[in-house]
Structure formats: C-alpha cells, structure tokens
Write an enzyme that holds these catalytic residues in place. Structure first.
Site, PDB file in Angstrom:
ATOM      1  N   TYR A 194       0.851  -1.206   0.000  1.00 46.99           N
ATOM      2  CA  TYR A 194       0.000   0.000   0.000  1.00 46.99           C
ATOM      3  C   TYR A 194       0.881   1.249   0.000  1.00 46.99           C
ATOM      4  CZ  TYR A 194      -4.152   2.781   0.936  1.00 46.99           C
ATOM      5  OH  TYR A 194      -5.195   3.680   0.836  1.00 46.99           O
TER       6      TYR A 194
ATOM      7  N   TYR B 107      -4.829   5.633  -8.210  1.00 49.81           N
ATOM      8  CA  TYR B 107      -5.165   5.474  -6.792  1.00 49.81           C
ATOM      9  C   TYR B 107      -6.632   5.117  -6.637  1.00 49.81           C
ATOM     10  CZ  TYR B 107      -6.210   7.134  -2.011  1.00 49.81           C
ATOM     11  OH  TYR B 107      -6.625   7.260  -0.721  1.00 49.81           O
TER      12      TYR B 107
END
Lengths: 138, 386
Positions: free
Chosen positions: B287, B337
């Site tokens: 992440y 994203y």
C-alpha cells in the site's frame, strides 16, 4: 482584521481543554481507574475503557520537546495562505512523555526546526474569547 | 480466521478507464469495472450473489450496482473505509461463502478521486474538524491533509532509523520506472530520476508531489469464490494462502507511538496462516498512499530489519529483477489510486503470469503479498499463490 484560520470547536469531550486554553492554562484528561493521561481527550479512557475521567491542570508554564514535525508549503485550510511555510509539530510534554500535543512552532526559521528541540507553550489570543496553545523555541 | 488456506480464490478482475476527469459517475465506472471482471472470470452477472464495496462517501451503493447489472444478489454491503478495506472485504467474502450465505462475491471500489471529492480537500473546515477524531487539536493548526499526517510519522521514523529523503526517493523512482512499462499507468511517459526527485519542491516536508499518490477517477472490481467453483471459471485462479482482515492498533488515533503500527500486528498472523515466510515472497503490492509507508511496511512485514530498510531499497530490491519486485504496475504513486484496489489487480496479474514474455512480468513468481494500509491505526494484508 478578524482571525481567518479555523477556530477550535468545543464539544462534550474537549470543552474542558479549550475552556482552560482560553484562560491560558493547560488541562489534560486523566483516567481515575488506571491513572493514565490521554490526549486528545475522549468519552472514556483509551487505555482501559473506563468512563471515570477527570482533568489535571498543568498551569501556564508548559515545556516540551519536538517529537516530530512537518513543514507545510501549501495551505490546506483557509487562513494559512499568508503564513507559509507553516511548521506543524508534535510536542512531547516535559514530565509527561506519553502526551503529545500538536501545534505550530511560531516565530522561527522552519529550516532550523529539528526533532528534540526544546520548546515552550504560549497562548495566542485569536479573538476576544478564545486562545490557541502554540509553541516557541526555547 | 480459521484455516481457509488455498480454499478460496480471486477469479476475476476488472477496471474502468483512469483519468483526471472521467466526465461520468462512480456508478457508470463501477459498471464498466464489474463487467470487465465478469468477462475476465467467464461468469455471467446472475452468478454473482454477493456484492460489496467501500467508500469514503464518494461513491454509489452496491444495491445500485446490482440493480444495473440486472441481478438480485442475496447479500449487499457497503462499508466506510479507505486503505485496507479491500483485504477486509475479501476476508468478509470468504467468511460469507464459508457460512453458506453466498457463493460468489463481487467486490468493487469506484471514485471520482480527482474530479469529485478529494481526500483531505474541498471540505468545510468546521465540518472536517468535527468529523475527524480529535479534529479540534489539528485543524486549527493547519493540519488537514493526509500528506501532513503521514509526513509527521515519516519525519519521526526517519529520525529514529536513519532513513533519508534519498531512500524515499528510491521508492518513487522505482515505482515510476515500473509505470513506464505499463501503458495504462497514469504517469506512463513521465519517468523520474533521483536528481529530479531531489530537486522537486516540497508539498509537506518531507514529502514532494512524487511521494504522494496520484488521485484519479477510476473503478476496480474483484470476484472471489471457492476453489471448487473457481474450476468452472475461464481465468486462472489466484488462491488465497492467508489473509488478515483489518487489524486495529489500540491507540493509533492518538498518534503518539510511532514505533508500532497496525501492520506490525498483521504480519505474524498473516505468515502463520499462509504457512510461508518473507523469504518465500517473490512479488509484492505494498500500500503506497505515500512513499514512506512502503518503507515502514517493508519493516513490519519482515523484508528488512528496522534501521536497514533504507539500504534495502537503495540496493534496488523493489525493482523488477530485484529480490522483491514491488508495485510492478507503478502503484498508487504512479499508476493510479483507488484506495489500494489497483494494487490487488496488479498482483493477481503477476501471479497469473499474465505479462509473460514482456518486461513487466516478474519471472516465475508463484507467491505474492498484498498489503492494504490506511494508516498506523488499521491494516490488512493477504498472501496469494498461483
């Protein structure tokens, strides 16, 4: 000119902190069950869950050291556009290292700010009723 | 979670176009992503009986999506959440299938993250002050952007471990390099050198724009089912070896203890459930809302000891060809994203060997890790195999 930046909003959980700040005094919430301090304050102890909470005053001579910081080059909120770059620091309280308080380090050269620097709290009067705890280098 | 190792699989993945300005709604994008995932799996929409999503109030509902897929699922759920939500919903799907409530679950995330609501921007300051736990203690000081919040952690961690801005730069430069191999990456055509990185002005020291994820309009979808039903799918199943749903760090929203993050608690149980160790991992999706969180997670998940993670990335280990090729599509820093879900799509493609014969494929990778991390407070992760 009126104060342009956001003003701390008082609510059920934080009111004693901001009421104290308005009188230029630091108050920190304490758990009456496990006797640990916490900040930000809440509706119960974040360590043990006890709802038995009280407030301790640490007066108006408050010292600490810079635990971490960032230097903000963009205004993410109104009022900060005329005040860049802004130093936002987390300060570890002297004698109460488990407590970290976020604030601006004012009247300094941002490039000189370092972790571990000694700072002192002062109260910036932002309008007739309200005051904001801030930090200055010692 | 009980022993579900290798009994569940991701059988379909799909995405919409990604852009700065979609000109359409999250519902339209979600439909595109869902249909692409169905096509990938070789399933018909009516074979989906569970639909789940996460959002931060910036999307549409699973009920809406199901309606316009023309299906009547027996279970829909939408949760509030950002990073780590994908892993949580996959774990939830496994639990629901295990309990016999559903058989095949569509998990999706859709957001106009650039042209619509942006994280940390465009909100009324008083509203955000009340919405954030402890908001009155940060908003009056100008702290309202995740780049500022994560930066506060980064500065302290860098101080404690000797990580430098060059080390942050290696994460950015390597991921941008991967994006140059990915025609669909938003920053394809925008390579980054270390010299350019070091000369880029700060947004919030220690971060420049390169350290921050590229917020876009995009939808992603994933289909999860049992290993048994996966045999009927067109795609090559990617099996879940182990998963940790969403670990909470006890005091994280007080942001006072930077030596522990939720990932530290996820890692041991994750490796135990999957029956592997860090040295078995051949490809990674970590992440990457900010460059620094990659470094902290590499520590947490045991890829480099505390204090040595800077040297680990400086040695080129994150690159395709390195010991731990990471975010091989460019990650959220340079591909796009969607709060972590695009990184899941990429690791599935890698483990399927979908890029075989190209410079994007991590050679012979069998086992991969995918971490979803919203902040020091909550984390989830999974280990996948082909």
């Amino acid at each position: 000119m009126a104060y342009q930046k956001p003003i701390p909003l008082k609510n059920q959980d934080n009111k004693p902190y901001w009421d104290s700040a308005d009188k230029h005094e630091l108050s920190i919430q304490k758990c009456d069950s496990c006797h640990k301090y916490q900040h930000p304050p809440g509706p119960a102890c974040s360590k043990c869950g006890s709802p038995k909470l009280s407030w301790d005053s640490f007066g108006n001579e408050v010292y600490g050291t810079i635990y971490s910081y960032i230097i903000s080059y963009r205004p993410f909120l109104p009022g900060f556009q005329d005040d860049l770059p802004t130093v936002i620091a987390q300060v570890e309280l002297e004698g109460l290292p488990e407590i970290k308080i976020t604030g601006n380090v004012l009247n300094c050269n941002p490039d000189e700010v370092k972790i571990g620097m000694d700072v002192q709290m002062f109260w910036q009067d932002i309008n007739e009723e309200r005051a904001l705890p801030q930090w200055k280098l010692r | 979670m009980g022993d579900i190792s290798n009994r569940y699989a991701i059988v379909g993945i799909g995405e919409s176009e990604r852009s700065r300005k979609s000109g359409t709604t999250p519902l339209h994008m979600a439909l595109v992503a869902a249909r692409n995932a169905l096509q990938d799996a070789g399933l018909e929409a009516k074979e989906i009986d569970g639909v789940m999503s996460y959002s931060t109030g910036d999307s549409c509902s699973s009920h809406q999506l199901a309606t316009y897929l023309g299906i009547r699922p027996s279970y829909v759920n939408d949760v509030m959440g950002g990073g780590s939500s994908t892993e949580m919903l996959i774990a939830d799907a496994v639990g629901l299938i295990e309990a016999g409530l559903v058989k095949t679950v569509l998990i999706w995330r859709s957001m106009n993250g650039s042209s619509g609501k942006k994280v940390g921007r465009g909100y009324d300051p008083d509203m955000i002050q009340e919405a954030i736990d402890g908001g009155s203690f940060i908003i009056p000081y100008g702290s309202a952007s995740p780049s500022q919040w994560f930066g506060m952690f980064a500065t302290r961690h860098m101080y404690e471990t000797g990580i430098t801005r060059e080390h942050l730069g290696h994460v950015c430069v390597d991921f941008y390099e991967h994006a140059q191999r990915n025609p669909k990456a938003f920053l394809n055509g925008h390579p980054l050198t270390m010299e350019e990185y070091m000369e880029t002005p700060y947004i919030s020291y220690p971060f420049t724009k390169h350290d921050c994820c590229v917020e876009l309009d995009e939808a992603n979808a994933i289909i999860v089912t049992s290993a048994e039903r996966a045999k009927d799918c067109k795609s090559k199943p990617v099996y879940i070896m182990g998963i940790s749903a969403r670990e909470c760090h006890p005091h994280a929203h007080y942001w006072s203890d930077l030596t522990q993050v939720a990932s530290d608690y996820v890692a041991p149980q994750l490796y135990k459930s999957a029956g592997v160790q860090p040295s078995d991992i051949q490809v990674a999706s970590i992440y990457d809302c900010f460059s620094w969180v990659v470094l902290r997670q590499l520590e947490a998940f045991g890829f480099a000891p505390r204090g040595e993670v800077g040297d680990f990335v400086a040695a080129g280990n994150l690159r395709i060809g390195g010991s731990l090729p990471t975010n091989t599509a460019g990650g959220m820093l340079s591909e796009g994203y969607t709060h972590g879900m695009n990184n899941v799509l990429e690791i599935v493609r890698q483990i399927r060997h979908e890029y075989k014969g190209t410079d994007r494929q991590v050679e012979n990778c069998e086992i991969g890790i995918c971490t979803g991390w919203a902040g020091p407070d909550i984390a989830g992760a999974m280990i996948l195999r082909n």
